[in-house]
Design a protein around this motif. Sequence first.
Motif, short mmCIF file in Angstrom:
data_model
loop_
_atom_site.label_atom_id
_atom_site.label_comp_id
_atom_site.label_asym_id
_atom_site.label_seq_id
_atom_site.Cartn_x
_atom_site.Cartn_y
_atom_site.Cartn_z
N GLY A 235 0.83 -1.20 0.00
CA GLY A 235 0.00 0.00 0.00
C GLY A 235 0.86 1.25 0.00
O GLY A 235 2.03 1.20 -0.39
N ASP A 236 0.27 2.36 0.46
CA ASP A 236 1.05 3.60 0.52
C ASP A 236 1.72 3.73 1.88
O ASP A 236 1.73 2.79 2.67
CB ASP A 236 0.15 4.81 0.15
N GLU A 237 2.23 4.92 2.14
CA GLU A 237 2.98 5.17 3.36
C GLU A 237 2.14 5.02 4.63
O GLU A 237 2.64 4.72 5.69
CB GLU A 237 3.44 6.62 3.26
N PHE A 238 0.84 5.26 4.51
CA PHE A 238 0.00 5.37 5.70
C PHE A 238 -0.85 4.15 5.99
O PHE A 238 -1.14 3.83 7.13
CB PHE A 238 -0.89 6.62 5.59
N THR A 239 -1.28 3.47 4.95
CA THR A 239 -2.10 2.28 5.18
C THR A 239 -1.83 1.22 4.10
O THR A 239 -1.57 1.55 2.95
CB THR A 239 -3.61 2.66 5.27
N GLN A 240 -1.86 -0.01 4.55
CA GLN A 240 -1.56 -1.11 3.62
C GLN A 240 -2.53 -2.26 3.84
O GLN A 240 -3.22 -2.32 4.85
CB GLN A 240 -0.12 -1.63 3.84
N ASP A 241 -2.50 -3.17 2.87
CA ASP A 241 -3.28 -4.38 2.94
C ASP A 241 -2.30 -5.53 3.10
O ASP A 241 -1.35 -5.65 2.31
CB ASP A 241 -4.02 -4.51 1.59
N LEU A 242 -2.50 -6.36 4.11
CA LEU A 242 -1.64 -7.54 4.24
C LEU A 242 -1.99 -8.46 3.08
O LEU A 242 -3.13 -8.90 2.95
CB LEU A 242 -1.95 -8.27 5.54
N THR A 243 -1.00 -8.74 2.24
CA THR A 243 -1.29 -9.47 1.01
C THR A 243 -0.46 -10.75 0.95
O THR A 243 0.74 -10.73 1.23
CB THR A 243 -0.96 -8.57 -0.21
N LEU A 244 -1.14 -11.84 0.61
CA LEU A 244 -0.47 -13.13 0.48
C LEU A 244 -0.34 -13.47 -1.00
O LEU A 244 -1.33 -13.43 -1.74
CB LEU A 244 -1.29 -14.22 1.18
N TYR A 245 0.88 -13.78 -1.43
CA TYR A 245 1.11 -14.27 -2.80
C TYR A 245 1.49 -15.74 -2.68
O TYR A 245 2.52 -16.07 -2.09
CB TYR A 245 2.24 -13.49 -3.46
N LEU A 246 0.64 -16.58 -3.25
CA LEU A 246 0.92 -18.02 -3.25
C LEU A 246 1.44 -18.37 -4.64
O LEU A 246 0.77 -18.11 -5.65
CB LEU A 246 -0.37 -18.80 -2.94
N ASN B 47 -1.17 -16.62 -6.96
CA ASN B 47 -2.53 -16.32 -6.53
C ASN B 47 -2.43 -15.31 -5.38
O ASN B 47 -1.63 -15.47 -4.46
CB ASN B 47 -3.22 -17.59 -6.07
N LYS B 48 -3.23 -14.25 -5.46
CA LYS B 48 -3.13 -13.15 -4.50
C LYS B 48 -4.36 -13.13 -3.60
O LYS B 48 -5.47 -13.27 -4.09
CB LYS B 48 -3.05 -11.86 -5.33
N GLU B 49 -4.13 -12.96 -2.29
CA GLU B 49 -5.25 -12.98 -1.34
C GLU B 49 -5.03 -11.91 -0.27
O GLU B 49 -3.89 -11.71 0.17
CB GLU B 49 -5.26 -14.37 -0.68
N SER B 50 -6.10 -11.23 0.14
CA SER B 50 -5.94 -10.17 1.13
C SER B 50 -6.24 -10.67 2.54
O SER B 50 -7.19 -11.41 2.76
CB SER B 50 -6.87 -9.02 0.78
N TYR B 51 -5.42 -10.24 3.49
CA TYR B 51 -5.59 -10.61 4.90
C TYR B 51 -5.93 -9.42 5.77
O TYR B 51 -5.75 -9.45 6.99
CB TYR B 51 -4.32 -11.30 5.42
N GLY B 52 -6.39 -8.32 5.15
CA GLY B 52 -6.87 -7.19 5.96
C GLY B 52 -5.90 -6.03 6.08
O GLY B 52 -4.74 -6.13 5.68
N GLY B 53 -6.38 -4.94 6.64
CA GLY B 53 -5.61 -3.69 6.71
C GLY B 53 -4.57 -3.70 7.81
O GLY B 53 -4.67 -4.44 8.79
#
Length: 216
Positions: A177-188, A196-202
Amino acid sequence: MFNEYSSKRQRMVETQLLTRGIKDPRVIAAMRKVPRHLFLDEALWPEAYEDHPVPIGEKQTISQPYIVAVMTEALKLSGTEKILEIGTGSGYQAAILAELAEQVYSIERLPSIAKRARKILDELKYANIVITIGDGTLGWKEHSPYDGIIVTAASPYPPKALLDQLKVGGRLIIPIGDEFTQDLTLYLRESNEDYNKESYGGCRFVKLIGEQGWRE
Ligand code: SAH
């Protein structure tokens, strides 16, 4: 050893992790065990088990316990894995990984931070963690490919070297994400070319600074 911090730690697991859906019994056991306060300056021990990040010097922080649990759980560790961590920081996340995987390699860009982490990890006798100083956005090719890669600093995109150094079937967890907020992202990594990309939340992390991350 039962002391004030041990009971705070058990309470942390119950109120911050179990209630929010952390399920992997091995992750829960590791977080009940590893003495998180010892990774901080003694003046900050009273804050060690609170529900937020804590400063570790050089404008860096140890992640909130819940975020450590989510990221660790996302790697689905069974005990046989070889893991690469980017952003050693306090060394706490590395210790949790060392409880759950076979071998942990960890890269830290700031020498003073890496030195402190090494000291506490040696005192706690973690023999399966190797730390090096450098730019983790380039990965650590020598020991690749990895079963799992965990980046504990925020990046605008997944560094190519890290995607490349993952085994087929391996998992990369990284805040994007940017400097202030991101998304925890899993790349399998599903095959040589497919992820395969999956989001685990902010979440909110300090910046990943390097050739394939942010420029200072
Ligand atoms: N996992 C740590 C928290 C890390 S804080 C813990 O358990 O305490 C983020 C860390 O990433 C900081 O120490 C910062 O210096 C480091 N960092 C930032 N960019 C980096 C890069 N390109 N390579 C390696 N480390 C980096």
